[in-house]
Structure formats: structure tokens, C-alpha cells
Design an enzyme around this catalytic site. Structure first.
Site: not given
Ligand SMILES: Cc1cc2nc3c(=O)[nH]c(=O)nc-3n(C[C@H](O)[C@H](O)[C@H](O)COP(=O)(O)OP(=O)(O)OC[C@H]3O[C@@H](n4cnc5c(N)ncnc54)[C@H](O)[C@@H]3O)c2cc1C
Lengths: 501, 116
Positions: A49, A77, A328, A468
Site C-alpha cells: 500500500a 508483510n 480456513r 491491511e
Molecule cells: C506470509 C504471508 C503470505 C501472504 N501471501 C499472500 C499472497 O500470496 N497474496 C495475497 O494477496 N496476500 C497475501 N498475504 C497478505 C498480504 O501480503 C498482506 O495483507 C499485505 O502485504 C499487507 O500490505 P500492507 O501494505 O497493507 O502492509 P505491510 O506490507 O505489512 O506493510 C506495513 C508496513 O508498515 C510498517 N509499520 C507498522 N507500524 C508502523 C509505524 N508505527 N510507523 C512506521 N511504520 C510502521 C510495518 O513495519 C510494515 O513494514 C500474505 C501475508 C503473509 C503474512
């Protein structure tokens, strides 16, 4: 190697810098008397994101975008993810003769959302799919030619990067964002929103020099956001107190596939700012996880491949206890009930036939890294895991009868999924224990990725969220491969909104 | 009052020197210990060293070369991994005064036999 003199020099310089007086920063919610720095757009979090928002903001003409990441590494993640992303209507699907549409994708997701998913947000995300697919390719992400069929979908649409890991998205997107001029910082933990007298978000307090687990490390600075703040901090799977408050079954006994930083900071701070919480109790555990390695590891892939033609056994009884391809949640709940006499976890055994398991590369990895083991006979399994032999033998014989008759009279498993594959020696055995995987809930946004206030139902000015950390999009259960595209779609949307506002 | 201060200072000195003794386990870092704590603690003694501190002597390219792996396990190189490339800062996996493990090992049972 640098010489010793150079480290002495750097040491002295840094020490002098650290001695500079700290700038006074503001109390929570108040406008500070002095800002430590300012940026046009502030993005918190460096997952799908956050990085999609960064790239799109630059595409829309932003001059000064910063990404703050609290951990020592980028990608949260997202970089641990399996690299799968469901898109409907891509060139690759057309090339492979797959008929699909955003409409059909929304329909599938609504079904799995069991009546409480958001149709408008799902549609918004699905319609942006082809744009996101192209954008990732423009960033240098490389897709496999093969598209994967994931559970609950009526058309084959899970596109996967060649790395089979979300890092195949994150690394090229991070490089691209930087090349476009985005500033990225690790060890910067977002702590608070700063709002003006009218409630508009005008900046943040961030802890610079933060080391995870050392909450007092570093120093808090105030950073001004001239256009606004995009919160992309991910889920709260690793925050055990917070997740247990929503779902008391998710104790510390339940592992977690997430990155350690998935503690819900952004969510909690937005709740404090009056954002609307949605579906926080809908937390998905992965029933394919292994207790013999951390996180997602290699076991998840092994059991995902083998569940259709394998059986899961309770070690006390030697008997099956679930339909191995139920949804799941059903499976995770049942796996958690496997206990020894003292009530301690006694993980179930997934017993797979080697003659089929060897067809997937995951077998090589689980055996190599001690996540699963090979046994020549039922006796050997019973002896090694202390399972009563006679019932186990009977169970395997019964199961092979179900395979022959095409009907599972025990748990009603869909037997065509197993393609007539019999469970015969040698066997590969992996232990199963669920791990918290994904948070369907979060704060509420609209199709502009604006964060909605609980009091008024209206956007909180200057505040956007994506990924997320947001909630209510998928409802009860998110389909596999459907988070990646949604996180990126709302990252892009947040960037567009912030640049248009 | 004065004696309390002296006692406190003495205890502190003792703790520090004990601490230092317990820490000085790495012969190859003797030079660094000799040069004084601030050599690494470039941001003050109460803070973690900056992520650049180790890079005064080491370079990512050099350590990546030292831990190079080939074939199907090439991307298990902790200094040039699939997930983080050459960007994982040293202190994510290494601690001079605390026992740590490699970040990769949070999810994978990889063996890093020479890990320190
Ligand atoms: C092992 C695994 C496998 C998966 N496989 C799939 C798949 O194949 N396909 C699919 O569609 N989904 C999959 N998912 C789900 C999907 O990957 C996640 O929902 C998605 O990556 C979330 O993206 P995001 O950018 O919202 O958050 P994230 O990628 O988690 O990024 C959020 C970031 O914000 C940072 N952060 C948090 N709090 C703070 C703060 N206070 N200050 C600064 N930074 C902060 C965190 O450290 C992190 O780096 C999987 C999830 C996991 C865990």
C-alpha cells in the site's frame, strides 16, 4: 575494508551531531511551535500500500514524498507474501484464453465475504486491477507465464511474480520509488497524528532512530505534511493483546505468519483520532502452517499442495478430525482443539503420499529444513509420533475406500479435488498448527481512501489509509491472492486523492 | 552524600568494565574495543550505534561475498537475500552485546554455520 582512521573520523562526527540540542516538539494533537522537517506527502509503512502510493504520487506530479518505516527493513508483510495477486482482465489472461471480468471477481469475493463485505470497495479495487498489473510491470516486476487457480474463484486469476514471493513486487517498487525521487527511511516509527484546531491532519510525530522492541529508542520529531498523510501500516496480527481482545481464541499459543512489525500502530492511532472501526474480530488464521518453523516458512506451501489428497490426524486417536479442504476458519478452529491430556497443544499430523507430494518443489524444502519427515510405513509413523497404531491403520484403509468410492462419508470432503490419488507408503508427515495470518478488519475508508470519522461518517481532512490497516472490504473471509491487488489499488487511490485535494 | 556518589560511581565503573569484559569475545574486534566505546556508539552511549557504524570497516558487498551461496539457495545469502537485498542493516541480525539470530531464521530453518 575501510581503514581504522576512517571509522574514528565518522565516530567523532556523529557524536558531535548527536550532541546538538533537540528541537522542542509538540504534545499529542497540538500544533508544534516548531517543525523538525516538512514534506508534501507523508506515507507511513513500506508495504504494497505504501509503495504503490509513493509511486503513484510521483506519477501525479508530487515533488516531495517521504516513506517512513519503523522496522530496520522495508516491506512488512508484503515482502514475506507468496507473490500472488488476483487481477481480472489482464493481457496475460487473454493470451491464455481465460475469460474474466472485474464483475466476476467482485462476485466471488462477495460470496466469501458472507454478506458483510463492501461491494463498492471491492469493485473499486477490482476495476483498478489491470492498472496495478501494468504499474507493477512498469516498476520491473516480472510475472510467471502461468496463472494460478486459488480457492473460491470462478476464473483462474492469481498472477504470480517469478520469485513466488512478495519481495518480487517490493524490491522493484522500492527501487522505482527511489529513482523517482521518493525519500525512504527505516527506523522511523509513526507515533501520533498532529491536527490543527479544525481537526485537519497537518503532520505527524515520528520516533527517529527507533529500534523495534526498544520503545524509548531514538527521539520523537514533528514532521509537517503539506498535502496530507497516508497511513499504510498494515495489520495487527502480531499484537497479541489487541487480537485477543477481538478474538480470545487467538492466544500466544497461536503462531503468526506476519512480520514482527504488524502490531496495528496506525490503526490504534487512527481509532484515537476518531476513525470508524470495522470488523476487527474477523481475523484469519492459516490452517496450513507448521509449528516446526517460524512464520509462513515452507510448510504452508507443502500442505496447501497436499491437503486435497492427504489426511490430517489427531495424535491421541489416530483419526481424522476435519475436512482437510474446508475453509480456513473451520480448519484452524479444529486444529487448535488438538490437545494432550494436560491441555497442551498436540499438533495434528498431515500425512501425505510421497508419490504425489514429490511433484511439487515444496517437498524438497520441507524435508531439507526439518519441517516434514519421511516414513516407510504406518507403523513407523505411529511409533515416531506415539499414535495408536490400529486406529491409524483403520483410518488410512477407510480413507482409501473413500478415494475409491468418490465419497468421504466421514467429513464430506470434495473427493474430486484429490483426483483419485491413494494414500500409500512411503509417507511424508508434517505437523499442523494454525498461525494468525490476516486481519480482515481495520478502519473504514471510502472509494477515495479517505478515513471516515465515527462521529460524522465524514472524511477526516488530510488523512488517508490503504492496505491491511483498513477494514470491511473483504468481510468474513478474504480470498487468497486478493490482498496484494487491493493494498496497491487503495495505495494508488490515496495518492490520487491527496494530489487532487 | 559524597560517599554515596563515589560508591555509585564505583559500581557503575564495575558494571561497565564487567559488561565490557563479557562483551569482548570477538578477537577480531579487539582493535575496535581499544579505540573506545564511541567508535561504534557514534550517537552517544545511551543509543544504538547508527546503521553506518559497522560500515566504517565492513562493506555490504564484502560481507555478501563472504556469505555467498549458489544455485537454488543463492537468495538465502543473508547479506543479499531475496526479501531484503543488500539492505538489511547489520543490527537486525547481529548484536555485539546481545545474542541474536539471523532475521531469515524467523521464518526459515536455514543454517548459518558461521553466524556470530
Ligand atoms: C506470509 C504471508 C503470505 C501472504 N501471501 C499472500 C499472497 O500470496 N497474496 C495475497 O494477496 N496476500 C497475501 N498475504 C497478505 C498480504 O501480503 C498482506 O495483507 C499485505 O502485504 C499487507 O500490505 P500492507 O501494505 O497493507 O502492509 P505491510 O506490507 O505489512 O506493510 C506495513 C508496513 O508498515 C510498517 N509499520 C507498522 N507500524 C508502523 C509505524 N508505527 N510507523 C512506521 N511504520 C510502521 C510495518 O513495519 C510494515 O513494514 C500474505 C501475508 C503473509 C503474512
Amino acid at each position: 575494508m575501510h581503514n581504522r582512521r576512517s571509522f574514528m573520523k565518522l565516530g567523532a562526527g556523529m557524536a558531535a551531531g548527536a550532541m546538538m540540542p533537540m528541537v522542542a516538539s509538540a504534545k499529542c494533537g497540538d500544533e508544534p511551535t516548531q517543525w523538525d522537517s516538512e514534506h508534501e506527502v507523508i506515507i507511513i509503512g513500506s508495504g504494497f500500500a505504501g509503495l504503490a502510493a509513493a509511486v503513484e504520487a510521483m506519477r501525479k506530479g508530487a515533488k516531495d514524498v517521504v516513506v517512513f518505516e519503523k522496522m530496520g527493513v522495508y516491506g512488512g508483510n508484503s515482502t514475506l507474501n507468496a507473490g500472488q495477486a488476483c487481477f481480472a482482465g489482464t493481457e496475460l489472461q487473454k493470451k491464455l484464453g481465460i475469460k474474466d471480468s472485474a464483475e466476476l471477481m467482485v462476485k466471488d469475493q462477495l460470496k466469501s465475504g458472507r454478506g458483510i463485505a463492501s461491494e463498492t470497495l471491492l469493485r473499486h479495487s477490482a476495476e483498478l486491477g489491470p492498472y496495478i498489473y501494468q504499474m507493477t510491470k512498469d516498476c520491473g516486476c516480472v510475472y510467471r507465464d502461468h496463472i494460478i487457480t486459488t480457492g473460491g474463484t470462478s476464473a483462474t486469476r492469481s498472477h504470480q511474480v517469478v520469485e513466488r514471493s512478495g519481495s518480487g513486487f517490493i524490491r522493484p517498487m522500492l527501487d522505482t520509488a527511489r529513482k523517482m525521487g521518493v525519500k525512504t527511511h527505516i527506523r522511523h516509527k509513526f507515533e501520533h497524528l498532529i491536527r490543527d484546531a479544525k481537526g485537519r491532519v497537518i503532520g505527524i510525530k515520528v520516533r527517529k532512530g527507533y529500534h523495534f522492541g526498544h520503545e524509548d529508542s531514538g527521539e520523537v520529531i514533528s514532521v509537517k505534511a503539506n498535502r496530507g498523510v497516508i497511513i499504510a501500516t498494515g495489520g495487527f496480527g502480531y499484537n497479541i493483546n489487541f487480537r485477543m481482545a477481538q478474538d480470545p481464541t487467538l492466544t500466544s499459543e497461536v503462531g503468526c505468519t506476519n512480520a514482527k512489525g504488524a502490531t496495528g500502530d496506525g490503526l490504534i492511532e487512527m481509532l484515537a483520532a476518531g476513525a470508524t472501526p470495522v470488523h476487527l474480530a474477523h481475523i484469519q488464521s492459516g490452517p496450513w502452517a507448521s509449528p516446526d518453523e517460524g512464520g509462513f516458512g515452507y510448510g504452508a506451501g507443502f500442505s496447501l499442495y497436499n491437503f486435497p489428497h492427504s489426511i490430517a490426524i489427531d495424535r491421541n486417536t489416530g483419526q481424522r478430525f476435519m475436512n482437510e479442504i474446508a475453509d480456513r476458519k473451520t480448519r484452524a478452529d479444529l486444529e487448535l482443539q488438538r490437545r494432550d491430556q494436560d491441555g497442551n497443544p498436540n499438533p495434528a499430523l498431515l500425512i501425505a503420499p510421497k508419490h504425489e507430494a514429490k511433484k511439487d518443489p515444496s517437498m524438497h524444502n520441507v524435508l531439507k529444513y526439518n519441517v516434514a519427515w519421511e516414513f516407510d510405513s504406518v507403523e513407523a509413523i505411529a511409533k515416531h509420533f506415539n499414535v495408536p497404531l490400529a486406529p491409524l491403520k483403520q483410518q488410512i484403509a477407510d480413507w482409501n475406500g473413500f478415494v475409491e468410492n468418490g465419497e468421504d462419508t466421514q467429513f464430506g470432503k470434495r473427493m474430486d479435488a484429490g483426483r483419485g490419488i491413494k494414500l500409500t507408503a512411503p509417507f511424508i508427515v508434517q505437523r499442523l498448527w494454525p498461525k494468525v495470518h490476516y486481519c480482515q478488519g481495520g478502519i473504514q475508508i471510502n472509494t477515495k481512501a479517505e478515513v471516515l470519522a465515527a462521529k460524522t461518517g465524514k472524511p477526516i481532512p488530510g488523512l488517508y489509509a490503504a492496505g491491511e490497516v483498513t477494514g470491511g472490504i473483504h468481510g468474513v473471509s478474504r480470498l487468497g491472492g486478493c490482498s496484494t491487488p487491493e493494498c496497491m489499488a487503495f495505495g494508488v487511490t490515496a495518492a490520487r486523492s491527496i494530489m487532487e485535494a | 552524600m559524597k560517599s554515596t556518589v563515589t560508591l555509585f560511581a564505583a559500581t557503575l565503573a564495575l558494571t561497565l568494565s564487567f559488561g565490557a569484559a563479557a562483551q569482548n569475545k570477538r578477537d577480531y574486534h579487539m582493535d575496535v574495543y581499544d579505540a573506545g566505546c564511541k567508535t561504534c556508539h557514534d550517537q552517544g552511549m545511551k543509543r544504538f550505534p547508527s546503521d553506518e557504524a559497522c560500515l566504517q570497516c565492513h562493506s555490504m558487498d564484502e560481507v555478501a561475498k563472504q556469505t555467498e551461496r549458489h544455485g537454488e539457495v543463492a537468495r538465502q545469502n543473508p547479506h543479499d537475500s531475496m526479501h531484503y537485498g543488500k539492505e538489511a542493516p547489520c543490527q537486525e541480525c547481529h548484536g555485539e552485546h546481545t545474542a541474536k539470530k539471523a532475521l531469515c531464521q524467523e521464518c526459515h530453518n536455514f543454517d548459518y554455520p558461521k553466524f556470530k
